[in-house]
Motif scaffolding. Structure first.
Motif, PDB file in Angstrom:
ATOM      1  N   ASP A   1       0.835  -1.199   0.000  1.00 14.29           N
ATOM      2  CA  ASP A   1       0.000   0.000   0.000  1.00 14.29           C
ATOM      3  C   ASP A   1       0.872   1.253   0.000  1.00 14.29           C
ATOM      4  O   ASP A   1       0.700   2.166  -0.816  1.00 14.29           O
ATOM      5  CB  ASP A   1      -0.904  -0.011   1.236  1.00 14.29           C
ATOM      6  N   HIS A   2       1.825   1.308   0.919  1.00 16.22           N
ATOM      7  CA  HIS A   2       2.741   2.442   1.000  1.00 16.22           C
ATOM      8  C   HIS A   2       3.598   2.514  -0.260  1.00 16.22           C
ATOM      9  O   HIS A   2       3.857   3.607  -0.787  1.00 16.22           O
ATOM     10  CB  HIS A   2       3.618   2.318   2.244  1.00 16.22           C
ATOM     11  N   ALA A   3       4.020   1.361  -0.756  1.00 10.76           N
ATOM     12  CA  ALA A   3       4.870   1.328  -1.941  1.00 10.76           C
ATOM     13  C   ALA A   3       4.139   1.871  -3.169  1.00 10.76           C
ATOM     14  O   ALA A   3       4.752   2.526  -4.022  1.00 10.76           O
ATOM     15  CB  ALA A   3       5.356  -0.092  -2.201  1.00 10.76           C
TER      16      ALA A   3
ATOM     17  N   LYS B   1      -3.927  -0.514 -15.441  1.00  6.25           N
ATOM     18  CA  LYS B   1      -3.341  -1.842 -15.669  1.00  6.25           C
ATOM     19  C   LYS B   1      -1.870  -1.725 -16.058  1.00  6.25           C
ATOM     20  O   LYS B   1      -1.020  -2.461 -15.541  1.00  6.25           O
ATOM     21  CB  LYS B   1      -4.117  -2.577 -16.753  1.00  6.25           C
ATOM     22  N   THR B   2      -1.562  -0.783 -16.927  1.00  5.89           N
ATOM     23  CA  THR B   2      -0.172  -0.576 -17.344  1.00  5.89           C
ATOM     24  C   THR B   2       0.685  -0.112 -16.173  1.00  5.89           C
ATOM     25  O   THR B   2       1.811  -0.598 -15.978  1.00  5.89           O
ATOM     26  CB  THR B   2      -0.108   0.460 -18.479  1.00  5.89           C
TER      27      THR B   2
ATOM     28  N   PHE C   1       4.521  -1.327 -11.637  1.00  7.98           N
ATOM     29  CA  PHE C   1       4.635  -1.372 -10.174  1.00  7.98           C
ATOM     30  C   PHE C   1       5.047  -2.767  -9.702  1.00  7.98           C
ATOM     31  O   PHE C   1       5.906  -2.911  -8.826  1.00  7.98           O
ATOM     32  CB  PHE C   1       3.298  -0.962  -9.569  1.00  7.98           C
ATOM     33  N   MET C   2       4.446  -3.789 -10.284  1.00  4.84           N
ATOM     34  CA  MET C   2       4.789  -5.164  -9.904  1.00  4.84           C
ATOM     35  C   MET C   2       6.273  -5.432 -10.164  1.00  4.84           C
ATOM     36  O   MET C   2       6.972  -5.988  -9.309  1.00  4.84           O
ATOM     37  CB  MET C   2       3.939  -6.162 -10.694  1.00  4.84           C
ATOM     38  N   GLN C   3       6.728  -5.037 -11.338  1.00  6.47           N
ATOM     39  CA  GLN C   3       8.104  -5.320 -11.720  1.00  6.47           C
ATOM     40  C   GLN C   3       9.105  -4.521 -10.886  1.00  6.47           C
ATOM     41  O   GLN C   3      10.112  -5.065 -10.412  1.00  6.47           O
ATOM     42  CB  GLN C   3       8.307  -5.008 -13.203  1.00  6.47           C
ATOM     43  N   GLU C   4       8.812  -3.240 -10.686  1.00  4.95           N
ATOM     44  CA  GLU C   4       9.785  -2.360 -10.046  1.00  4.95           C
ATOM     45  C   GLU C   4       9.735  -2.401  -8.522  1.00  4.95           C
ATOM     46  O   GLU C   4      10.769  -2.216  -7.865  1.00  4.95           O
ATOM     47  CB  GLU C   4       9.566  -0.920 -10.519  1.00  4.95           C
TER      48      GLU C   4
ATOM     49  N   PHE D   1      -7.297  -3.522  -5.826  1.00  2.54           N
ATOM     50  CA  PHE D   1      -6.593  -3.107  -7.045  1.00  2.54           C
ATOM     51  C   PHE D   1      -5.100  -3.396  -6.917  1.00  2.54           C
ATOM     52  O   PHE D   1      -4.474  -3.937  -7.833  1.00  2.54           O
ATOM     53  CB  PHE D   1      -6.807  -1.616  -7.328  1.00  2.54           C
ATOM     54  N   ILE D   2      -4.532  -3.054  -5.776  1.00  2.00           N
ATOM     55  CA  ILE D   2      -3.103  -3.282  -5.558  1.00  2.00           C
ATOM     56  C   ILE D   2      -2.803  -4.760  -5.362  1.00  2.00           C
ATOM     57  O   ILE D   2      -1.831  -5.288  -5.909  1.00  2.00           O
ATOM     58  CB  ILE D   2      -2.616  -2.477  -4.333  1.00  2.00           C
ATOM     59  N   THR D   3      -3.639  -5.444  -4.588  1.00  4.31           N
ATOM     60  CA  THR D   3      -3.241  -6.764  -4.081  1.00  4.31           C
ATOM     61  C   THR D   3      -3.686  -7.958  -4.905  1.00  4.31           C
ATOM     62  O   THR D   3      -3.060  -9.014  -4.823  1.00  4.31           O
ATOM     63  CB  THR D   3      -3.767  -6.947  -2.649  1.00  4.31           C
ATOM     64  N   ALA D   4      -4.740  -7.843  -5.698  1.00  3.58           N
ATOM     65  CA  ALA D   4      -5.202  -9.007  -6.459  1.00  3.58           C
ATOM     66  C   ALA D   4      -4.109  -9.549  -7.391  1.00  3.58           C
ATOM     67  O   ALA D   4      -3.890 -10.771  -7.438  1.00  3.58           O
ATOM     68  CB  ALA D   4      -6.471  -8.677  -7.235  1.00  3.58           C
ATOM     69  N   PRO D   5      -3.380  -8.695  -8.133  1.00  2.00           N
ATOM     70  CA  PRO D   5      -2.304  -9.235  -8.960  1.00  2.00           C
ATOM     71  C   PRO D   5      -1.160  -9.841  -8.147  1.00  2.00           C
ATOM     72  O   PRO D   5      -0.491 -10.775  -8.613  1.00  2.00           O
ATOM     73  CB  PRO D   5      -1.823  -8.007  -9.751  1.00  2.00           C
ATOM     74  N   ILE D   6      -0.931  -9.319  -6.938  1.00  2.00           N
ATOM     75  CA  ILE D   6       0.119  -9.891  -6.084  1.00  2.00           C
ATOM     76  C   ILE D   6      -0.296 -11.284  -5.623  1.00  2.00           C
ATOM     77  O   ILE D   6       0.511 -12.221  -5.611  1.00  2.00           O
ATOM     78  CB  ILE D   6       0.393  -8.979  -4.884  1.00  2.00           C
TER      79      ILE D   6
END
Length: 218
Positions: free
Chosen positions: A18-20, A74-75, A80-83, A116-121
């Motif tokens: 969340d903070h990230a 989405k983009t 965000f996931m990668q970095e 939104f942040i966590t579902a892909p994680i």
């Protein structure tokens, strides 16, 4: 099937997603860097102190989602996931997930951080399901509001109980892994509470109650 439940931030991840995400928005120049970063840091401090006003925080955290299209979000999230998220991945946490997976357990993440942040994680970690704070949507776009009960403190228990009633799962033999004293309400209702790299208040509670304490960062 036995439930293995996991907090996400600072439990399965070596950091707070969340903070990230807030830091990522600042770094991308998508929000006022100084103003947003100061608020983001302040809310994190309140969370760590156990004094977070969840409604105030969610008003802050969900507002940026209203400013962009779903394609743009989405983009941004892929970057965000990668970095940001990949460097937070913990081999020991993934080994713990695999241990429960091999035991035939049902893997559930339950997190206050929005979906939104966590579902892909959660998808990246390969768990069976996730319960997160749900951002409200209208006509395919985010409104900046929360849908239903925020998945925070006692709200995690409320959301979990609703999910149990719908899914047919039970807490018999269940595990819950968390780093935060904010999760005490849920830690108290599972059969096997486990403190993971806990904050000072949770460590004290875990030691007093003879709960296992894990280090997933070494």
């Amino acid at each position: 099937m036995r439930l293995a439940i996991f907090d996400l931030d600072n439990t399965l991840l070596n950091g707070d997603s969340d903070h990230a995400w807030g830091e990522f928005l600042c770094d991308q120049g998508l929000v006022d860097r100084q103003v947003y970063r100061e608020a983001n840091d302040r809310f994190l401090e309140h969370y760590q102190q156990g004094t977070l006003d969840i409604e105030e925080f969610l008003g802050f955290a969900l507002h940026p989602l209203t400013r962009f299209s779903q394609d743009t979000l989405k983009t941004l999230h892929q970057r965000f996931m990668q970095e940001c998220i990949e460097p937070m991945m913990l081999p020991a946490a993934q080994a713990l997930l695999e241990q429960h997976r091999q035991a035939g357990d049902y893997l559930l993440i339950i997190t206050a951080t929005n979906a939104f942040i966590t579902a892909p994680i959660a998808e990246r970690l390969g768990v069976d399901a996730i319960l997160a704070t749900d951002p409200e949507m209208s006509e395919g776009e985010y409104t900046g509001k929360v849908a239903g009960t925020p998945c925070f403190r006692e709200g995690k228990v409320i959301r979990l109980n609703s999910w149990l009633a719908e899914s047919g799962h039970s807490l018999t033999g269940s595990y819950f892994y968390s780093d935060s004293y904010n999760d005490l309400p849920l830690l108290e209702v599972v059969d096997n509470p486990v403190a993971v790299n806990p904050d000072a208040k949770l460590l004290s509670t875990a030691e007093a109650r003879n709960w296992p304490v894990l280090d997933l960062r070494s």
